[in-house]
Design a protein around this motif. Structure first.
Motif, PDB file in Angstrom:
ATOM      1  N   VAL A  39     -21.946 -10.672  48.624  1.00  0.00           N
ATOM      2  CA  VAL A  39     -21.090  -9.715  49.333  1.00  0.00           C
ATOM      3  C   VAL A  39     -21.328  -9.797  50.839  1.00  0.00           C
TER       4      VAL A  39
ATOM      5  N   SER B 118     -18.553 -10.860  53.443  1.00  0.00           N
ATOM      6  CA  SER B 118     -18.189  -9.858  54.450  1.00  0.00           C
ATOM      7  C   SER B 118     -18.204 -10.465  55.850  1.00  0.00           C
TER       8      SER B 118
ATOM      9  N   GLN C 226     -12.480 -13.994  43.884  1.00  0.00           N
ATOM     10  CA  GLN C 226     -11.158 -13.394  43.716  1.00  0.00           C
ATOM     11  C   GLN C 226     -10.594 -13.675  42.328  1.00  0.00           C
TER      12      GLN C 226
ATOM     13  N   PHE D   2     -12.030 -11.413  39.836  1.00  0.00           N
ATOM     14  CA  PHE D   2     -11.536 -10.044  39.964  1.00  0.00           C
ATOM     15  C   PHE D   2     -10.020 -10.005  39.726  1.00  0.00           C
TER      16      PHE D   2
ATOM     17  N   VAL E  42     -10.132  -3.425  43.930  1.00  0.00           N
ATOM     18  CA  VAL E  42     -11.451  -3.376  44.574  1.00  0.00           C
ATOM     19  C   VAL E  42     -11.592  -4.533  45.555  1.00  0.00           C
ATOM     20  N   PHE E  43     -11.219  -5.729  45.113  1.00  0.00           N
ATOM     21  CA  PHE E  43     -11.332  -6.916  45.971  1.00  0.00           C
ATOM     22  C   PHE E  43     -10.411  -6.797  47.181  1.00  0.00           C
TER      23      PHE E  43
ATOM     24  N   PHE F 105     -11.861  -4.536  49.789  1.00  0.00           N
ATOM     25  CA  PHE F 105     -12.985  -5.190  50.455  1.00  0.00           C
ATOM     26  C   PHE F 105     -12.471  -6.237  51.443  1.00  0.00           C
TER      27      PHE F 105
ATOM     28  N   GLU G  33     -16.760  -0.060  51.051  1.00  0.00           N
ATOM     29  CA  GLU G  33     -16.057  -1.163  50.392  1.00  0.00           C
ATOM     30  C   GLU G  33     -17.035  -2.251  49.947  1.00  0.00           C
TER      31      GLU G  33
ATOM     32  N   MET H 222     -17.891  -3.278  46.123  1.00  0.00           N
ATOM     33  CA  MET H 222     -17.745  -4.682  45.717  1.00  0.00           C
ATOM     34  C   MET H 222     -19.029  -5.189  45.076  1.00  0.00           C
TER      35      MET H 222
END
Length: 336
Positions: free
Chosen positions: A11, A15, A41, A44, A52-53, A56, A65, A69
């Motif tokens: 994550v 990010s 991705q 998800f 959720v994705f 984020f 977020e 995630m």
């Protein structure tokens, strides 16, 4: 690397990459990180996880977020060891930023929990309250009240008004009669192209991603793609089915892998018709670095087509992955 470290690292890395890509644009492009982003991705793909994705990806710098995630990514890695190994391999050599102190992490976790409740609530409410299409109601008959002053208007004006109303009614009726029906190639002019992304799907389900995407660096609009991975048994192949009738041909401008795929990935693209899931109506094998057009004639009794992608190389290690892309696929209408 422990499971918690794996999820936090993934994550954190994504990010930072999403923030850098947002500010620097194409100059920030990183092939391995794009591949990692695509794998997560694809994992998800469930509608709720996709939300959720999306949140984020839209706000990668947000603590809530990112923590949300991380929680859901932890569920996926715990559920599938092969997926966890994929992430570990993709993150080899990458370092996570310094962890938050326990007090701050607890506060962020509480905020994330609140965010999850709001997200779940909005997701459920959105599904329940989504407007359903209704057939257009017939236009009510016009009622005209003539005042004494209006009765003295010239006769020619009344005639023009009446003719205008008649023309409007005729046009409306013609438009309704000629309206295209989704999935029916007999409701549109002959040889009209209809995008596959606009066709009906069983249970309205999407198994492929869809939108604008590249095939070997060439961009195609209204495309479809799915992630394939040799080290993930749930990603050995992908399928998407559509319902249709009165179409004569299916075409894709190009099929192949995208710019983030492993360079030695070879993929097989197949088209199946109706209830036959064994004998492909068309098969195109695309070798590494290639892109090929695809075309297949459809039978008169066609009522469903299924697109399938799969590997031509053995599964297992070394791990190879990438998106198999159908570039701008469409069907050709049989016509009215």
């Amino acid at each position: 690397m422990t499971e918690e470290e794996l999820n936090r690292t993934a994550v954190s890395v994504l990010s930072h990459y999403l923030q850098r890509r947002s500010s620097a644009g194409p100059a920030a492009y990183d092939g391995p990180l794009e591949n990692l982003l695509g794998r997560v991705q694809a994992r998800f793909a469930d509608p709720f996880l996709a939300e959720v994705f999306a949140r984020f990806a839209e706000r990668p710098s947000g603590m809530v977020e990112a923590e949300t995630m991380r929680l859901y990514l932890g569920q996926e890695t715990a559920r599938d060891e092969a997926f966890a190994r994929e992430l570990t391999s993709a993150l080899a050599g990458r370092k996570v930023r310094k962890a938050m102190n326990p007090g701050r992490r607890a506060r962020v976790a509480l905020l994330a929990l609140g965010g999850l409740v709001l997200l779940a609530s909005s997701f459920v409410v959105g599904r329940v309250s989504a407007p359903r299409p209704t057939p257009p109601a017939a236009a009510p008959a016009a009622t005209v009240t003539v005042s004494p002053a209006a009765s003295s208007a010239p006769a020619t004006e009344a005639t023009e008004s009446s003719a205008s109303a008649t023309t409007s009614t005729t046009t409306s009726a013609t438009g309704s009669a000629g309206q295209a029906v989704s999935g029916d190639g007999g409701s549109v002019p002959k040889d009209s192209p209809v995008l596959l992304v606009d066709l009906p799907r069983p249970s309205d389900d999407w198994h492929f991603e869809h939108g604008d995407h590249d095939v070997q660096l060439t961009q195609y609009q209204n495309s479809m793609w799915n992630m394939l991975a040799t080290c993930n048994s749930s990603a050995y192949r992908g399928e998407q089915q559509f319902r249709l009738k009165n179409f004569t041909r299916l075409e894709a401008k190009a099929v192949g892998t995208d710019s983030t795929a492993s360079p030695d990935l070879a993929v097989k693209f197949e088209v199946f018709v109706n209830d036959d899931a064994v004998n492909a109506k068309q098969t195109v094998v695309v070798n590494p670095g290639e892109s090929k057009p695809l075309s297949v004639e459809l039978p008169r009794d066609v009522y469903a087509v299924t697109l399938r992608t799969s590997f031509t190389s053995p599964s297992g290690k070394p791990c190879r992955s990438g998106n198999a892309v159908w570039g701008s696929p469409f069907v050709v209408a049989a016509g009215r």
